[in-house]
Motif scaffolding. Structure first.
Motif, PDB file in Angstrom:
ATOM      1  N   ILE A 276      -8.680 -18.983  48.532  1.00  0.00           N
ATOM      2  CA  ILE A 276      -9.446 -17.764  48.252  1.00  0.00           C
ATOM      3  C   ILE A 276      -8.730 -16.885  47.228  1.00  0.00           C
ATOM      4  O   ILE A 276      -9.099 -15.728  47.044  1.00  0.00           O
TER       5      ILE A 276
ATOM      6  N   LYS B  76     -11.692 -23.723  41.654  1.00  0.00           N
ATOM      7  CA  LYS B  76     -12.503 -23.398  42.833  1.00  0.00           C
ATOM      8  C   LYS B  76     -12.165 -24.330  43.988  1.00  0.00           C
ATOM      9  O   LYS B  76     -13.051 -24.895  44.637  1.00  0.00           O
TER      10      LYS B  76
ATOM     11  N   SER C 120     -10.871 -15.070  44.614  1.00  0.00           N
ATOM     12  CA  SER C 120     -11.623 -13.917  45.117  1.00  0.00           C
ATOM     13  C   SER C 120     -10.729 -12.708  45.320  1.00  0.00           C
ATOM     14  O   SER C 120     -11.205 -11.576  45.337  1.00  0.00           O
TER      15      SER C 120
END
Length: 446
Positions: free
Chosen positions: A159, A154, A162
């Motif tokens: 990103i 994370k 995601s």
């Protein structure tokens, strides 16, 4: 009565942007299309439809992808979009409403289905032949081998999870079977890639699968050792420095896999690493690097760093430069921080002015240039094995075990015009500069 001329094969144009992982996605789509009788078009105007495989990691990469979509629309008019930027379909259609379809990363079946809607296949797929290793976009002598998709980390600036989801590893038997097909087809170097290579198998709980009658566990070490038994160069990319990475260093020392680790350290200052949500034990990292080199003195470490991260002070940056001088990494890439839509780092305080980013980038690259020059000068007089990538009228351009294609340095072999891409030979290094080596074949002129 003569038979009618066969209907010409439909042609697909392909624009592949971004990292090697995206390139592998493109290869998989192209392999399926070729199996169905499609041909690739060398230009926009000769294509019945154009696929643009996008990158969405940075805002600058998103802008490049949107520009590529626009160019394809202007030149051809029939465009299907896939890849990482495809998760933001609204943005794509807001700027380019004429695109025919938008899909996300590794949605191979849907991309092919959308192509069918625009231009159906002309041939029976059961009658069309493709090589067992599939269609590749790299030269014949090396290939990228993707072992997993997604990522569980994370990092605040990234990103990718995601867009590509959580870690999803392939079975070890499936990976090795693909590797064997590539080797049988003449590949001399396998470049192992994923978002997080050293996390391989965690999601599978390291489950074993069949490989030639033996059970092969989906573990980083086990897979690396198995790949090392295939008799070709094996290069490890995108390795997160988990403790178990230590286990593969003896494999490198023993010659089973290349003495090369691509580890994106990103920074060295604890404050910056904490803001990045990355491991922050830079002293321990230096100690591990020292231990690795004690086991494998020829080890090359490539890494990438971000300068100008929000909150990075001059003290933080100076610590990074000192760390680089001590770590003596073989190859280094550097990025100037930029906000990425959807990234947590956008909201951090202390954003660094662009002028300061530019200045720090220049200082870091100048520091690393001297480190690299010193390391490469120590290779002069050594005899090393190289893999030839290109040959022109001036000679051959090759790579050593310390150099990945397109991102690292080269070994120039001047005057050797009779060599072929994929040839392997031993050379004696006679000259070096900040990034490259020059050598002559061992035995030449003796």
């Amino acid at each position: 009565m003569t038979a009618p001329d066969p209907k010409p094969a439909p042609k697909v144009g392909f624009v592949s942007l971004g990292c090697p992982k995206a390139l592998v996605d493109s290869e998989r789509i192209i392999t399926r299309l070729r199996a169905e009788g499609y041909e690739l078009s060398a230009d926009y105007r000769g294509a019945d439809v154009v696929v643009v495989n996008t990158c969405g990691f940075l805002d600058s990469a998103r802008a490049e992808s949107l520009d590529a979509i626009g160019e394809a629309l202007n030149e051809n008019g029939k465009v299907i979009v896939t890849g990482c930027l495809g998760v933001d379909e609204g943005r794509i259609r807001a700027e380019h409403p004429r695109v025919l379809a938008v899909t996300g990363p590794h949605q191979y079946e849907r991309v092919v289905s959308e192509i069918h809607n625009v231009v159906p296949p002309a041939h029976d797929p059961y009658l069309d032949l493709i090589p067992p290793e599939g269609i590749r976009l790299t030269p014949r002598h090396y290939a990228y081998l993707k072992i997993s998709e997604g990522c569980n980390n994370k990092c605040s600036f990234c990103i990718i999870p995601s867009m590509r989801g959580k870690l999803a590893s392939r079975s070890a038997g499936d990976v090795i079977a693909e590797a064997e097909r590539l080797v049988e087809a003449g590949v001399r170097e396998l470049l192992v890639i994923s978002q997080d290579t050293s996390a391989y198998g965690l999601d599978l709980k390291y489950a074993a699968s069949d490989w030639n009658g033996t059970a092969l566990k989906a573990r980083f070490f086990d897979l690396t050792k198995a790949l090392g038994s295939l008799g070709v160069w094996v290069r490890l990319h995108y390795v997160y420095p988990y403790p178990h990475v230590d286990e593969v260093i003896p494999l490198m020392a023993e010659g089973h896999v290349l003495p090369y680790l691509d580890i994106p350290f990103q920074h060295a200052a604890p404050n910056v690493l904490k803001a990045m949500r990355r491991p922050g034990h830079q002293e321990k990292t230096l100690a591990r690097i020292k231990d690795w080199r004690a086991i494998c003195p020829d080890l090359a470490i490539r890494s990438s760093f971000i300068v100008g991260f929000p909150g990075e002070t001059e003290e933080d940056f100076s610590l990074l430069l000192d760390w680089l001088r001590e770590a003596k990494l073989t190859r280094v890439g550097c990025f100037k921080y930029e906000d990425v839509e959807g990234a947590a780092s956008n909201a951090l305080e202390g954003h660094v002015p662009q002028q300061v980013k530019d200045e720090r980038f220049a200082r870091l690259m100048e520091t690393q240039k001297q480190v690299s020059a010193d390391l490469l000068s120590s290779r002069v007089g050594c005899e090393i094995e190289v893999l030839v990538d290109e040959v022109d009228e001036e000679g051959a351009i090759a790579r050593s075990s310390w150099d990945a294609p397109e991102i690292d340095g080269c070994v120039f072999i001047n005057g050797e015009t009779e060599l072929e891409p994929g040839d392997m030979l031993k050379v004696r290094i006679e000259h070096s500069d900040e990034y490259d080596l020059w050598g002559v074949p061992v035995g030449a002129g003796e």
